[in-house]
Design an enzyme around this catalytic site. Structure first.
Site, short mmCIF file in Angstrom:
data_model
loop_
_atom_site.label_atom_id
_atom_site.label_comp_id
_atom_site.label_asym_id
_atom_site.label_seq_id
_atom_site.Cartn_x
_atom_site.Cartn_y
_atom_site.Cartn_z
N ARG A 1 67.71 19.88 48.62
CA ARG A 1 67.37 20.06 49.87
C ARG A 1 68.86 20.40 50.98
O ARG A 1 69.63 19.95 50.61
CB ARG A 1 66.44 19.18 50.99
CG ARG A 1 67.16 17.65 51.07
CD ARG A 1 67.56 17.41 52.46
NE ARG A 1 68.51 16.31 52.73
CZ ARG A 1 69.94 16.05 52.44
NH1 ARG A 1 70.41 17.15 52.27
NH2 ARG A 1 70.51 14.98 52.46
N ASP B 1 66.30 9.68 60.43
CA ASP B 1 65.09 9.37 59.53
C ASP B 1 64.91 7.71 59.58
O ASP B 1 63.73 7.45 59.65
CB ASP B 1 65.20 10.02 58.04
CG ASP B 1 66.08 9.70 57.12
OD1 ASP B 1 67.17 8.89 57.62
OD2 ASP B 1 66.16 10.02 55.90
N GLY C 1 76.89 15.14 44.47
CA GLY C 1 77.84 14.64 45.30
C GLY C 1 78.10 15.52 46.52
O GLY C 1 78.96 15.45 47.33
N SER D 1 70.94 15.81 45.45
CA SER D 1 70.93 15.63 43.93
C SER D 1 70.11 14.34 43.38
O SER D 1 69.45 14.47 42.30
CB SER D 1 72.18 15.94 43.37
OG SER D 1 72.87 14.93 43.58
N ASP E 1 64.98 12.85 52.12
CA ASP E 1 65.37 13.61 50.90
C ASP E 1 63.99 13.80 49.92
O ASP E 1 63.71 14.68 49.26
CB ASP E 1 66.50 13.11 50.17
CG ASP E 1 67.58 12.87 51.13
OD1 ASP E 1 67.71 13.51 52.31
OD2 ASP E 1 68.75 12.12 50.94
N TYR F 1 77.32 3.94 55.18
CA TYR F 1 76.01 4.44 55.51
C TYR F 1 75.09 3.34 55.83
O TYR F 1 74.48 3.13 57.00
CB TYR F 1 75.10 5.09 54.31
CG TYR F 1 73.78 5.55 54.54
CD1 TYR F 1 73.47 6.73 54.90
CD2 TYR F 1 72.72 4.67 54.43
CE1 TYR F 1 72.43 7.51 55.14
CE2 TYR F 1 71.38 5.32 54.48
CZ TYR F 1 71.12 6.70 54.94
OH TYR F 1 69.94 7.22 55.22
C1 GLA Z 1 71.09 10.96 53.29
C2 GLA Z 1 70.00 10.02 53.35
C3 GLA Z 1 68.81 10.49 54.22
C4 GLA Z 1 69.35 10.47 55.54
C5 GLA Z 1 70.62 11.43 55.41
C6 GLA Z 1 71.34 11.54 56.72
O1 GLA Z 1 70.74 12.05 52.64
O2 GLA Z 1 69.46 9.75 51.96
O3 GLA Z 1 67.74 9.63 54.16
O4 GLA Z 1 69.43 9.53 56.07
O5 GLA Z 1 71.78 10.72 54.51
O6 GLA Z 1 70.28 12.22 57.55
#
Ligand code: GLA
Length: 403
Positions: free
Chosen positions: A39, A48, A136, A141, A186, A236
């Site tokens: 995506r 999210d 990455g 992915s 995602d 994160y």
């Molecule tokens: C990653 C996480 C998602 C989202 C994005 C940031 O892709 O897997 O859940 O938090 O970062 O928007």
């Protein structure tokens, strides 16, 4: 579109290719073929897991699996990759499925564990994996691989999970087996993507709303900085924790329930960094619903401005960008609307990976060239640039149709 700017193979060609490769490797034809897309998130970043809105689309890059029941009578799922040198995965179903090696195997392992927990045991399998989602690159992915595995197990069981349950099962695999406390975006988009549509997802109610995106005058460019992003690095999780702290100080269940005025009122009670994190999330949730409205009305200059604002906020307040992503956005801004660029921003978790640009369809070639040349000049790195139309979510391919 000439060259391989768009997917060099259609999904039908891709599945036929993987089917042939399966036959070559395993010596017989596959019985199932499934695909799940990566995506790109147009806007709504790091919202999210705060119960906010996101606006992603599935892209024409896929994880594809071809499979058949194993012939050796063993209760093992064997997954090989079409890329030479990638260590195969062996998932032994006669023991509880746990995280293991190789590292990438944890995505399918987690999904298999989720199905076993629901009493769905696929039995021994020979599987071939082929993925065209850059690894990455911040294009999910890993979610594509999880959703692909889940789609395969559904096909084998002859039983479809509810799409929300399927996405949550895959998210759990990522949390518990890959150690990334990701949100839900995602996996949702990989399951629920629709051709010619973005998906406006309310991550609190989990209600998806399709937003048509089929204006032929615009295109989305994906610019891979080729700087790998790594989400399990701890940053994160740190951002998630900072958002939770902010919500607690604000006295709300999540930042979705706060607004800019409420944040200003408690500013003095917050660490400055936590304040900026919250400011990003609150602003980004608002930008996302505005952008969805802009897409609905084909108001591309407004959508573009919101994308730039999103990038600035991610760079300065949320601090998840990097020099290379900033370089792409600066180049895009220097090209400007006159040169055909409406807006550009980093996309996905950040710290590398891809930027996404909203551009005039007629200027795609010239813009790609300019970004490639200027990016190389600024960073010394070759970018990979490609386009994608909004694609469909995970699909099962009738094997007979592709032989
Ligand atoms: C990653 C996480 C998602 C989202 C994005 C940031 O892709 O897997 O859940 O938090 O970062 O928007």
């Amino acid at each position: 579109m000439p060259g391989d700017f768009y997917l060099p193979m259609t999904l039908q060609e891709l599945t036929a290719h993987v089917s042939q490769q399966f036959t070559k490797i395993y010596g017989r034809q596959p019985r199932w073929i499934v695909a799940a897309p990566g995506r790109v998130n147009v806007i709504g970043e790091h919202t999210d897991y705060n119960g906010g809105f996101v606006l992603p689309m599935a892209i024409e890059r896929y994880a594809v699996m071809a499979a058949d029941r194993s012939t050796d009578g063993k209760n093992v799922i064997q997954i090989r990759d079409t890329v030479k040198g990638v260590e195969p995965t062996l998932i032994d179903l006669s023991a509880p499925v746990k995280p293991g090696t190789p590292k990438w195997s944890n995505y399918p392992r987690g999904v298999v564990a989720g199905f076993l927990a629901r009493g769905i045991n696929p039995g021994g399998l020979d599987v071939l994996l082929h993925s065209t989602v850059p690894l990455g690159g911040g294009l999910s992915s890993s979610a594509a691989l999880e959703v692909c595995t889940a789609t395969l197990l559904e096909a084998i069981a002859g039983k479809k999970l509810d799409p929300v349950e399927k996405a949550l099962l895959c998210q759990k695999a990522e949390h518990e087996f890959a150690g990334v406390p990701c949100g839900i975006m995602d996996q949702f988009i990989s399951v629920m993507g629709r051709e010619n549509h973005l998906l406006l997802l309310d991550c609190r109610s989990r209600k998806p709303e399709l937003v048509p995106m089929n204006d032929p005058s615009v295109a989305l460019l994906i610019v891979n900085t080729n700087v790998k992003h790594e989400l399990s690095g701890g940053e994160y999780a740190k951002r998630r924790a900072q958002c939770e702290t902010a919500a607690k100080i604000l006295g709300v269940p999540s930042l979705r329930d706060a607004d800019a005025d409420a944040l200003e009122l408690v500013k003095g009670k917050m660490d400055e960094v936590v304040y900026r994190r919250a400011r990003h999330v609150i602003g980004e949730i608002e930008r996302t619903t505005h952008a969805a409205e802009g897409v609905r009305t084909s108001n591309w200059p407004t959508v573009g401005q919101l994308m730039y604002a999103s990038h600035r906020s991610l760079r300065d307040d949320y601090e998840v960008s990097c020099n290379e992503l900033d370089a792409v956005v600066e180049i895009a801004e220097s090209i400007g609307i006159k040169g055909g660029v409406y807006g550009c921003r980093m996309t996905g978790g950040g710290f590398g990976g891809c930027a996404v640009a909203l551009v005039k369809a007629g200027a795609v070639e010239a813009i790609s060239k300019k970004i490639a040349v200027d990016y190389k000049k600024k960073t010394g790195i070759e970018a990979t640039i490609f386009g994608s139309r909004p694609a469909a979510g995970a699909t099962v391919w009738p094997v007979r149709a592709i032989k």
